[in-house]
Design an enzyme around this catalytic site. Structure first.
Site, PDB file in Angstrom:
ATOM      1  N   ASN A 117     -11.135  12.085 -41.752  1.00  0.00           N
ATOM      2  CA  ASN A 117     -11.961  13.263 -42.380  1.00  0.00           C
ATOM      3  C   ASN A 117     -11.152  14.408 -42.377  1.00  0.00           C
ATOM      4  O   ASN A 117     -11.086  14.942 -41.368  1.00  0.00           O
ATOM      5  CB  ASN A 117     -13.332  13.334 -41.487  1.00  0.00           C
ATOM      6  CG  ASN A 117     -14.184  14.382 -41.920  1.00  0.00           C
ATOM      7  OD1 ASN A 117     -13.941  14.681 -43.047  1.00  0.00           O
ATOM      8  ND2 ASN A 117     -15.298  14.862 -41.159  1.00  0.00           N
TER       9      ASN A 117
ATOM     10  N   HIS B 217     -22.939  14.869 -41.193  1.00  0.00           N
ATOM     11  CA  HIS B 217     -22.072  15.419 -40.153  1.00  0.00           C
ATOM     12  C   HIS B 217     -22.459  16.396 -39.503  1.00  0.00           C
ATOM     13  O   HIS B 217     -23.193  17.535 -40.257  1.00  0.00           O
ATOM     14  CB  HIS B 217     -20.672  15.821 -40.960  1.00  0.00           C
ATOM     15  CG  HIS B 217     -19.587  15.899 -39.882  1.00  0.00           C
ATOM     16  ND1 HIS B 217     -19.200  17.008 -39.240  1.00  0.00           N
ATOM     17  CD2 HIS B 217     -18.306  14.907 -39.479  1.00  0.00           C
ATOM     18  CE1 HIS B 217     -18.155  16.820 -38.620  1.00  0.00           C
ATOM     19  NE2 HIS B 217     -17.824  15.723 -38.778  1.00  0.00           N
TER      20      HIS B 217
ATOM     21  N   GLU C  11     -20.624  11.160 -32.741  1.00  0.00           N
ATOM     22  CA  GLU C  11     -19.750  12.353 -32.527  1.00  0.00           C
ATOM     23  C   GLU C  11     -20.609  13.115 -31.528  1.00  0.00           C
ATOM     24  O   GLU C  11     -21.117  13.944 -32.159  1.00  0.00           O
ATOM     25  CB  GLU C  11     -19.272  12.657 -33.924  1.00  0.00           C
ATOM     26  CG  GLU C  11     -18.516  11.810 -34.913  1.00  0.00           C
ATOM     27  CD  GLU C  11     -17.827  12.783 -35.859  1.00  0.00           C
ATOM     28  OE1 GLU C  11     -16.337  12.741 -35.822  1.00  0.00           O
ATOM     29  OE2 GLU C  11     -18.074  13.448 -36.576  1.00  0.00           O
TER      30      GLU C  11
ATOM     31  N   GLY D  39     -13.172  18.710 -32.462  1.00  0.00           N
ATOM     32  CA  GLY D  39     -12.503  19.649 -32.592  1.00  0.00           C
ATOM     33  C   GLY D  39     -12.246  20.603 -31.417  1.00  0.00           C
ATOM     34  O   GLY D  39     -11.350  21.653 -31.121  1.00  0.00           O
TER      35      GLY D  39
ATOM     36  N   GLY E 238     -10.821  13.630 -36.974  1.00  0.00           N
ATOM     37  CA  GLY E 238     -10.674  14.680 -37.843  1.00  0.00           C
ATOM     38  C   GLY E 238      -9.046  15.493 -37.526  1.00  0.00           C
ATOM     39  O   GLY E 238      -8.343  14.933 -38.419  1.00  0.00           O
ATOM     40  N   GLY E 239      -8.839  16.162 -36.589  1.00  0.00           N
ATOM     41  CA  GLY E 239      -7.687  16.948 -36.457  1.00  0.00           C
ATOM     42  C   GLY E 239      -6.462  15.766 -36.626  1.00  0.00           C
ATOM     43  O   GLY E 239      -5.299  16.108 -37.415  1.00  0.00           O
TER      44      GLY E 239
HETATM   45  P1  13P Z   1     -11.795  15.950 -34.375  1.00  0.00           P
HETATM   46  O1  13P Z   1     -11.145  14.718 -34.360  1.00  0.00           O
HETATM   47  O2  13P Z   1     -10.985  17.136 -34.743  1.00  0.00           O
HETATM   48  O3  13P Z   1     -12.322  16.153 -33.040  1.00  0.00           O
HETATM   49  O4  13P Z   1     -13.058  16.002 -35.497  1.00  0.00           O
HETATM   50  C1  13P Z   1     -13.883  14.758 -35.379  1.00  0.00           C
HETATM   51  C2  13P Z   1     -14.927  14.968 -36.554  1.00  0.00           C
HETATM   52  O5  13P Z   1     -15.541  15.789 -36.799  1.00  0.00           O
HETATM   53  C3  13P Z   1     -14.628  13.849 -37.561  1.00  0.00           C
HETATM   54  O6  13P Z   1     -15.423  13.905 -38.505  1.00  0.00           O
END
Ligand code: 13P
Length: 242
Positions: A8, A92, A164, A170, A227-228
């Site tokens: 993502n 999300h 999540e 994040g 995410g990151g």
């Molecule tokens: P991170 O991997 O940056 O913590 O983000 C997770 C996320 O929100 C994926 O949708």
């Protein structure tokens, strides 16, 4: 079935950078995982072309509650489908915290299912709920508000649930893999009890190249939502080649 790894990219990249990153993704040649990339809406069309000859699938980060029609500024699921989008993230926490209600999330899920696209329904508890040991109760409520409204046919479709924890997104604070496995197992069982037969549960929240393996080893975790670490190609490639 192969475990799935969903990238993502959120709204992190201007279009040129998205294309550069997508080109790098297209060089991946692994067969162990199903990979899905979710660029922002602007990236979807050019990236659909870049990924055409790869086995990476295309996903979107959200979709409208409306069908094609006079809905200024909206992006309907059917428009995304015409570009080859196979998965759509929905609910999300970053969208819920911007005002998306459970009702809206549910309407989006119905539109996505109607287009024969696989929804990736995101759920998770916040830090206060986590600290008060309310995770299971919170998830049950989030899931029930969806499951109780799905039709029999909709319940038979492939549906992904992404667990999540909101406090983990994040933040660099990842949930222990065994705890994540326990929660994902609960979600799967709860889905089965509600007659959803094809649910896969994936985990997301501060997953990186050092902890990804721990989650992927868990029997009840069918994949990851990144995410990151999906923005950094060397890290991403380490994760998918683990
Ligand atoms: P991170 O991997 O940056 O913590 O983000 C997770 C996320 O929100 C994926 O949708």
């Amino acid at each position: 079935m192969k475990k799935i790894i969903i990238a993502n990219w959120k709204a992190n990249l201007p279009i040129r950078s998205s294309l550069v990153l997508a080109k790098k993704y297209s060089s991946l040649s692994q067969k162990k995982f199903s990979i899905v990339v979710c660029p922002d809406f602007l990236g979807i069309q050019p990236i659909s072309i870049l990924l055409k000859k790869t086995n990476i699938s295309l996903g979107a980060q959200d979709a409208s509650i409306f069908p094609l029609g006079a809905h200024t500024g909206e992006i309907p699921s059917s428009a995304l489908k015409s570009l080859g989008v196979k998965f759509i993230l929905v609910g999300h926490s970053e969208r819920r915290s911007n005002g998306e209600t459970s009702e809206i999330t549910f309407q989006k899920i119905q539109r996505i299912l109607a287009e024969k696209i696989t929804p990736v329904i995101c759920i998770g508890e916040n830090l206060i709920q986590h600290n008060q040991n309310k995770t299971i109760a919170v998830l049950k409520k989030q899931l029930f508000s969806i499951f109780s409204q799905l039709s029999k046919e909709e319940k038979e479709r492939r549906i992904l649930i992404a667990y999540e924890p909101v406090w983990s997104i994040g933040s660099g604070k990842a949930l222990d893999a065994d705890e994540a496995g326990f929660v994902c197992r609960f979600i799967k069982e709860f889905a089965n009890q509600n007659s959803l037969s094809k649910v896969e549960v994936i985990y997301g929240g501060s997953v990186n190249e050092s902890n990804s393996d721990n989650y992927l080893k868990e029997e009840n975790i069918s994949g990851l939502l990144l995410g990151g670490s999906s923005l950094n190609f060397p890290l991403f490639s380490k994760i998918v080649n683990s």
